[in-house]
Write a protein that holds these residues in place. Structure first.
Motif, PDB file in Angstrom:
ATOM      1  N   CYS A 169       0.828  -1.215   0.000  1.00  0.00           N
ATOM      2  CA  CYS A 169       0.000   0.000   0.000  1.00  0.00           C
ATOM      3  C   CYS A 169       0.860   1.263   0.000  1.00  0.00           C
ATOM      4  CB  CYS A 169      -0.914   0.016   1.224  1.00  0.00           C
ATOM      5  SG  CYS A 169      -1.914   1.511   1.336  1.00  0.00           S
ATOM      6  N   PRO A 170       0.639   2.186  -0.970  1.00  0.00           N
ATOM      7  CA  PRO A 170       1.433   3.413  -1.000  1.00  0.00           C
ATOM      8  C   PRO A 170       1.077   4.389   0.124  1.00  0.00           C
ATOM      9  CG  PRO A 170      -0.197   3.429  -2.766  1.00  0.00           C
ATOM     10  CD  PRO A 170      -0.289   2.089  -2.101  1.00  0.00           C
ATOM     11  N   ASN A 171      -0.052   4.145   0.786  1.00  0.00           N
ATOM     12  CA  ASN A 171      -0.455   5.071   1.847  1.00  0.00           C
ATOM     13  C   ASN A 171      -0.097   4.573   3.245  1.00  0.00           C
ATOM     14  OD1 ASN A 171      -1.357   7.078   0.239  1.00  0.00           O
ATOM     15  ND2 ASN A 171      -3.527   6.850   0.680  1.00  0.00           N
ATOM     16  N   VAL A 172       0.554   3.415   3.343  1.00  0.00           N
ATOM     17  CA  VAL A 172       1.072   2.984   4.648  1.00  0.00           C
ATOM     18  C   VAL A 172       2.540   3.377   4.673  1.00  0.00           C
ATOM     19  CG1 VAL A 172       1.552   1.036   6.175  1.00  0.00           C
ATOM     20  CG2 VAL A 172      -0.572   1.080   4.859  1.00  0.00           C
ATOM     21  N   ASN A 173       2.836   4.484   5.352  1.00  0.00           N
ATOM     22  CA  ASN A 173       4.223   4.960   5.444  1.00  0.00           C
ATOM     23  C   ASN A 173       4.375   5.889   6.642  1.00  0.00           C
ATOM     24  OD1 ASN A 173       3.564   7.724   4.630  1.00  0.00           O
ATOM     25  ND2 ASN A 173       3.194   6.854   2.589  1.00  0.00           N
ATOM     26  N   ARG A 175       4.648   9.034   6.877  1.00  0.00           N
ATOM     27  CA  ARG A 175       3.954  10.324   6.852  1.00  0.00           C
ATOM     28  C   ARG A 175       2.448  10.156   6.974  1.00  0.00           C
ATOM     29  NH1 ARG A 175       6.971   9.750   2.749  1.00  0.00           N
ATOM     30  NH2 ARG A 175       5.323   9.808   1.188  1.00  0.00           N
ATOM     31  N   ASN A 176       1.987   8.917   7.032  1.00  0.00           N
ATOM     32  CA  ASN A 176       0.561   8.631   6.958  1.00  0.00           C
ATOM     33  C   ASN A 176       0.169   7.703   8.099  1.00  0.00           C
ATOM     34  OD1 ASN A 176      -2.058   7.897   5.975  1.00  0.00           O
ATOM     35  ND2 ASN A 176      -1.368   8.362   3.903  1.00  0.00           N
ATOM     36  N   SER A 177      -0.971   7.980   8.736  1.00  0.00           N
ATOM     37  CA  SER A 177      -1.378   7.147   9.877  1.00  0.00           C
ATOM     38  C   SER A 177      -2.380   6.060   9.471  1.00  0.00           C
ATOM     39  CB  SER A 177      -1.991   8.035  10.960  1.00  0.00           C
ATOM     40  OG  SER A 177      -3.028   8.814  10.408  1.00  0.00           O
TER      41      SER A 177
ATOM     42  N   TYR B  79       1.223  14.664  -0.359  1.00  0.00           N
ATOM     43  CA  TYR B  79       2.453  14.561   0.433  1.00  0.00           C
ATOM     44  C   TYR B  79       2.469  13.279   1.260  1.00  0.00           C
ATOM     45  CZ  TYR B  79       5.139  15.235   4.729  1.00  0.00           C
ATOM     46  OH  TYR B  79       5.956  15.035   5.803  1.00  0.00           O
ATOM     47  N   GLN B  80       1.287  12.820   1.670  1.00  0.00           N
ATOM     48  CA  GLN B  80       1.203  11.620   2.528  1.00  0.00           C
ATOM     49  C   GLN B  80       1.336  10.307   1.768  1.00  0.00           C
ATOM     50  OE1 GLN B  80      -2.607  12.305   4.615  1.00  0.00           O
ATOM     51  NE2 GLN B  80      -1.410  12.029   6.459  1.00  0.00           N
ATOM     52  N   SER B  81       1.437  10.361   0.440  1.00  0.00           N
ATOM     53  CA  SER B  81       1.440   9.129  -0.342  1.00  0.00           C
ATOM     54  C   SER B  81       2.820   8.793  -0.878  1.00  0.00           C
ATOM     55  CB  SER B  81       0.489   9.263  -1.524  1.00  0.00           C
ATOM     56  OG  SER B  81      -0.814   9.488  -1.073  1.00  0.00           O
ATOM     57  N   ASN B  82       3.149   7.511  -0.849  1.00  0.00           N
ATOM     58  CA  ASN B  82       4.327   7.034  -1.572  1.00  0.00           C
ATOM     59  C   ASN B  82       3.904   6.738  -2.998  1.00  0.00           C
ATOM     60  OD1 ASN B  82       6.051   7.095   0.563  1.00  0.00           O
ATOM     61  ND2 ASN B  82       5.929   4.906   1.018  1.00  0.00           N
ATOM     62  N   ASN B  84       4.647   4.115  -5.750  1.00  0.00           N
ATOM     63  CA  ASN B  84       5.392   2.860  -5.890  1.00  0.00           C
ATOM     64  C   ASN B  84       5.045   2.107  -7.170  1.00  0.00           C
ATOM     65  OD1 ASN B  84       2.898   1.863  -5.235  1.00  0.00           O
ATOM     66  ND2 ASN B  84       3.464   1.016  -3.260  1.00  0.00           N
ATOM     67  N   PHE B  96      -3.764   5.953  -9.297  1.00  0.00           N
ATOM     68  CA  PHE B  96      -3.525   6.530  -7.969  1.00  0.00           C
ATOM     69  C   PHE B  96      -2.394   7.561  -8.045  1.00  0.00           C
ATOM     70  CE2 PHE B  96      -0.771   6.370  -4.217  1.00  0.00           C
ATOM     71  CZ  PHE B  96      -1.644   6.562  -3.159  1.00  0.00           C
TER      72      PHE B  96
END
Lengths: 254, 223
Positions: A169-173, A175-177, B79-82, B84, B96
């Motif tokens: 998941c690109p949003n599990v990092n 900077r992200n909760s 900003y909150q997104s990787n 990949n 995305f």
């Protein structure tokens, strides 16, 4: 073990290693004798028996985690040739060489390929992924579940908290909760259960807090990566529907 | 960012459709007057919009405030997104990624586009009836034309793919089949809306818009 070594045939590995949680990572190359029907775990066991790098120099054995060896426990998840999956079902014959092994670095690395998946278990606690049945007296049998519902709910129950969906998941990092896809799908599972449904609102509320379901950005990598084929994006969309209903209910009913 | 991020994210999502998505379609239709009716048609369409009652209130509540919230919060989401796609090259993962990239491009484009049009009207450099001329000057400048084409394509992609995501995020398209059919529909919308915006943009290049341009030319030479 019977001698199944094939003469002159070897397997090459490039493994990302890390000595301590806060230490920098580095790679080491290994070349081990080929045996028939090897998987990544048996190759790692071979390195453990003879911890020697490809250039002949000695090194410490590579650390990894594994338990069931049949893809139901989720412990041996790692990034193999760029994709997160279980090492036990990663058959050497089906992998391109050199085989690259890396830890799933979305999670804190403990050592080498060992990671700490604690955040996933905390997420399950947070969304109350269980069915409360304890009472001070015998509560009797619960309501029955429709067979049609049981069939799809069973698919969701295959989740082994392996962490592959969070890694993809690109949003599990940092900077992200975002809580990640696995726990959201478990809310759907426990809300589908006739007894679990009685506490439906509590689980939905947990998804409607900071770092809940809103963190999903619909990249849908999770459903493409899940080793158990769990329809994670359907679960997320279904919980989107239920949390939306819950939102309006809270606004309009009170 | 503390507070209820669930609520902020939901507001962000809703504002993207109502009112911003609706305004976007309205903008497309108004521009298309330049294709259908030429300079006079476009002038009439602009004057019609500005003859609506409470124009400043409509502008503030239906455009400015939603745009600012959606844009600024959207930058935070990006900003909150990787990104990949190098590791996971699936179609939806590309969408995305492009949703975030197109969002940032659209934000920059809108700021510039507003400066060249709405801000110039506000500070009195051009009148509403001269906007066709302003667009003629912009679209005949090759660099601006390229910038506008990129901006328009990014904005339409962001709108179309955003509509797809909106339907998922509010739990309307739940299953894989519904989501797949929805993606086909929004792909068609992407093509049609892009075509209509670009037809308008290229219509502004016509000589018939030139006469109206003289008044506006003084400041466009500067920017």
């Amino acid at each position: 073990m019977a001698d199944t070594t094939v003469a002159n045939k070897t397997i090459k590995f490039i493994i990302t290693r890390q000595d301590k949680p806060d230490a920098p990572s580095y790679t080491e190359q290994f070349e081990i004798p080929y045996r028939q029907n090897m998987n990544v775990i048996s190759a790692l066991m071979e390195i453990q028996r003879n911890p020697q790098k490809a250039d002949g120099a000695g090194t410490s054995p590579v650390c990894w985690e594994s338990n069931c060896l049949e893809e139901v426990c989720g412990a041996c998840s790692m990034v193999i040739n760029g994709k997160p999956r279980q090492a036990c079902t990663a058959l050497v014959d089906k992998l391109e060489q050199p085989i690259r092994l890396e830890p799933m670095s979305t999670f804190p690395v403990v050592r080498d390929l060992v990671i700490n998946r604690e955040r996933m278990f905390n997420a399950l606690k947070r969304v109350k992924a269980w069915i409360p049945i304890d009472g001070t007296y015998d509560l009797g049998p619960g309501p029955r579940m429709a067979e049609t519902k049981r069939q799809w709910a069973y698919e969701l129950s295959k989740c082994m908290t392996c962490g592959v969906c969070l890694e993809a998941c690109p949003n599990v990092n940092d900077r992200n909760s975002f809580i990640g896809p696995a726990a959201i799908s478990q809310v759907r599972l426990f809300n589908a259960h006739p007894t679990g449904e009685m506490n439906k609102a509590e689980r939905l509320d947990a998804l409607m807090e900071e770092g809940g379901i809103e963190g999903c950005g619909n990249s849908q990598n999770c459903v493409r990566s899940c080793p158990k084929g769990i329809p994670l994006t359907t679960s997320i969309a279904a919980m989107n529907k239920d949390t939306t209903k819950q939102l309006f209910k809270k606004w309009l009913d009170f | 960012m503390k507070g209820n991020t669930y609520l902020s994210r939901k507001i962000h999502s809703l504002l993207g459709v109502i009112p911003l998505g609706l305004f976007f379609i309205e903008h497309m239709v108004t521009n298309f007057a330049a294709v259908e009716g030429g300079p006079q048609g476009f002038k009439d369409a602009v004057i019609f919009l500005n003859s609506l009652p409470l124009v400043p209130v409509l502008e503030a509540t239906l455009i400015w405030i939603p745009l600012l919230f959606h844009g600024v919060y959207g930058l935070y989401i990006a900003y909150q997104s990787n990104l990949n796609t190098g590791q996971y090259h699936y179609g939806r993962n590309w969408a995305f990624t492009f949703q975030r990239i197109s969002g940032v491009i659209t934000f920059i484009f809108i700021v510039w586009h507003l400066y060249q049009t709405r801000v110039q009207v506000a500070i009195g450099n051009v009148g509403h009836d001269e906007l066709g001329g302003v667009m003629h000057d912009i679209s005949t400048n090759v660099l601006f034309l390229i910038f506008y084409v990129i901006g328009v394509v990014a904005a339409v992609f962001h709108f179309s793919n955003g509509m797809w995501s909106f339907l998922v995020s509010w739990g309307i398209t739940v299953g894989p089949r519904a989501q797949r059919i929805s993606s086909y529909i929004w792909m068609v919308v992407f093509v049609i809306v892009t075509a209509m915006f670009l037809m308008s943009l290229f219509a502004f290049r016509g000589d018939e818009f030139k006469e109206a341009a003289s008044a506006a030319i003084a400041w466009t030479n500067i920017v």
